[in-house]
Enzyme design. Structure first.
Site, short mmCIF file in Angstrom:
data_model
loop_
_atom_site.label_atom_id
_atom_site.label_comp_id
_atom_site.label_asym_id
_atom_site.label_seq_id
_atom_site.Cartn_x
_atom_site.Cartn_y
_atom_site.Cartn_z
N CYS A 73 73.44 70.32 57.46
CA CYS A 73 73.70 70.88 57.98
C CYS A 73 73.82 71.67 59.75
O CYS A 73 72.23 71.23 59.94
CB CYS A 73 73.27 72.64 57.46
N CYS A 77 70.05 78.53 59.46
CA CYS A 77 69.56 79.31 58.69
C CYS A 77 68.07 79.21 59.07
O CYS A 77 67.25 78.74 58.15
CB CYS A 77 70.16 79.97 58.28
N CYS A 80 66.49 78.62 54.63
CA CYS A 80 66.92 77.68 54.06
C CYS A 80 66.79 75.48 54.61
O CYS A 80 66.25 75.51 55.72
CB CYS A 80 68.57 77.62 54.90
N CYS A 117 79.36 77.84 40.01
CA CYS A 117 79.56 77.70 41.28
C CYS A 117 79.33 76.33 41.87
O CYS A 117 78.01 75.54 41.74
CB CYS A 117 78.69 78.93 41.41
N CYS A 149 83.64 79.72 40.84
CA CYS A 149 83.27 80.01 42.44
C CYS A 149 82.66 79.32 43.27
O CYS A 149 82.49 77.41 42.58
CB CYS A 149 81.86 80.66 41.88
N CYS A 209 81.92 87.46 46.24
CA CYS A 209 80.75 87.67 46.18
C CYS A 209 79.93 87.36 47.02
O CYS A 209 80.01 86.85 48.05
CB CYS A 209 80.83 86.41 45.44
N ARG A 279 74.21 90.74 40.61
CA ARG A 279 73.21 89.28 40.34
C ARG A 279 71.58 89.17 40.05
O ARG A 279 71.20 89.09 42.34
CB ARG A 279 74.05 87.91 40.43
#
Length: 348
Positions: A73, A77, A80, A117, A149, A209, A279
């Site tokens: 990626c 962030c 992460c 997901c 999802c 979401c 959640r």
């Protein structure tokens, strides 16, 4: 003589009444929830339960994540393990093939999850990745009773519509933190870009979401702001994550939120977003520890199994916890009133 505290207790049921009447908490009331004395935790959770039970009874929704593309990626962030700035020792691979995604969906069913997901690292999906995910989604929808999802990063114009056509029920794109703090957590994209993706999803008729990560140095005021922002954004499902400070990430040294504070955060989100799927998500096992069952008096949804690059709790323990509480796992029934996709961009 022992000290007697004459300060009156907060009437948490008044907060539940406000939520049930449709009135959002004020910022000051939200701060009262987060700063509630620990001895008032059970009355606070009872008030949150009044709201949760009105909309969801004793039902619990289970979700399972599949890390369909790991690492690689370009975003920075700080929380992460898959980001370009992370030194964490994690698997790195490109998008899994359709058969692997179908196998993941079958595992989700075995774990009694109602939602599967599909998550892929990266700034956003390429056209090829989007086509491959869409193809897998069509096959899952055709052969298995699962809600799907997708979580593929920032979406460009037209991409949400392609996912909607394939049958994706829900799209996850977390805000993660407050608008004020965002530049201290990531600099390669903006808070506004995340909001834009959520709005694209809603406009395409997909259920949005979007959630948060608690424990990245945010103030109580920022936590209240996050909850009010997600209410205004009308997110249907709100994952509340608690930072798992993974070694090798910029936030590896961050302190852990206490279990009691985590429960107060969940109560806050229930009062502010009363009829939404709340959640208890990543980090629940290491943050809540033995208090995990109490989370379900405010939240009505869990992830089961592993997360993206960290292990989760043994699935049988989650099932046992739900049974011991006297709660019931919701299984997805295709075509039921439990929303296939949003009926209109406004969510009506």
């Amino acid at each position: 003589m022992p000290h007697i505290d004459c300060k009156p207790r907060t009437d948490w049921n008044a907060f539940a009444d406000a939520a049930l009447s449709g009135r959002p908490l004020t910022v000051e009331e939200g701060l009262d929830v987060l700063r509630a004395p620990d001895e008032e935790l059970l009355p606070l959770l009872h008030a949150a339960w009044r709201v949760r039970s009105r909309y969801f009874g004793n039902k619990v929704m289970l979700n399972m994540i599949m890390n369909a593309k790991s690492g690689l990626c370009p975003e920075d962030c700080g929380y992460c393990s898959q980001s370009i700035v992370s030194r964490a020792d994690i698997p790195r691979y490109s998008l899994l093939d359709k058969e692997s995604l179908l196998a993941g969906a079958r595992e989700a069913l075995a774990r009694k999850a109602g939602t599967f997901c599909i998550v892929a690292s990266g700034r956003g999906p390429t056209d090829r990745e989007l086509r491959e995910v869409a193809e897998a989604v069509r096959e899952i929808r055709r052969t298995m009773p699962l809600k799907i999802c997708a979580c593929l990063g920032l979406l460009r114009e037209g991409q949400a519509e392609l996912l909607a056509e394939a049958g994706v029920h829900r799209y996850n794109h977390n805000l993660n933190t407050s608008r004020e703090r965002y530049g201290r957590i990531a600099t390669t994209h903006t808070f506004e870009q995340r909001v834009e993706t959520v709005e694209r999803v809603k406009a395409a008729g997909i259920s949005p979401c979007s959630g948060v990560i608690i424990g990245m140095g945010e103030s109580d005021e920022e936590i209240v702001d996050m909850a009010l922002t997600l209410r205004a954004l009308d997110a249907d499902s709100i994952p509340v994550n608690f930072l798992n400070a993974i070694p090798g990430t910029p936030l590896e040294g961050a302190g852990r939120v206490s279990a009691r504070k985590a429960l107060k955060v969940l109560a806050l989100f229930r009062f502010i977003c009363p009829d939404k799927e709340i959640r208890v998500a990543g980090g629940r096992e290491i943050t809540l520890r033995s208090l995990q069952p109490l989370a379900l008096y405010a939240a009505n949804s869990l992830f089961v199994g592993d997360y993206l690059t960290t292990p989760g709790q043994e699935v049988s323990r989650d099932h046992q916890m739900i049974e011991d509480l006297g709660f019931e796992i919701v299984q997805y029934v295709p075509g039921s009133a439990d929303s296939e996709q949003r009926k209109s961009p406004a969510g009506a």
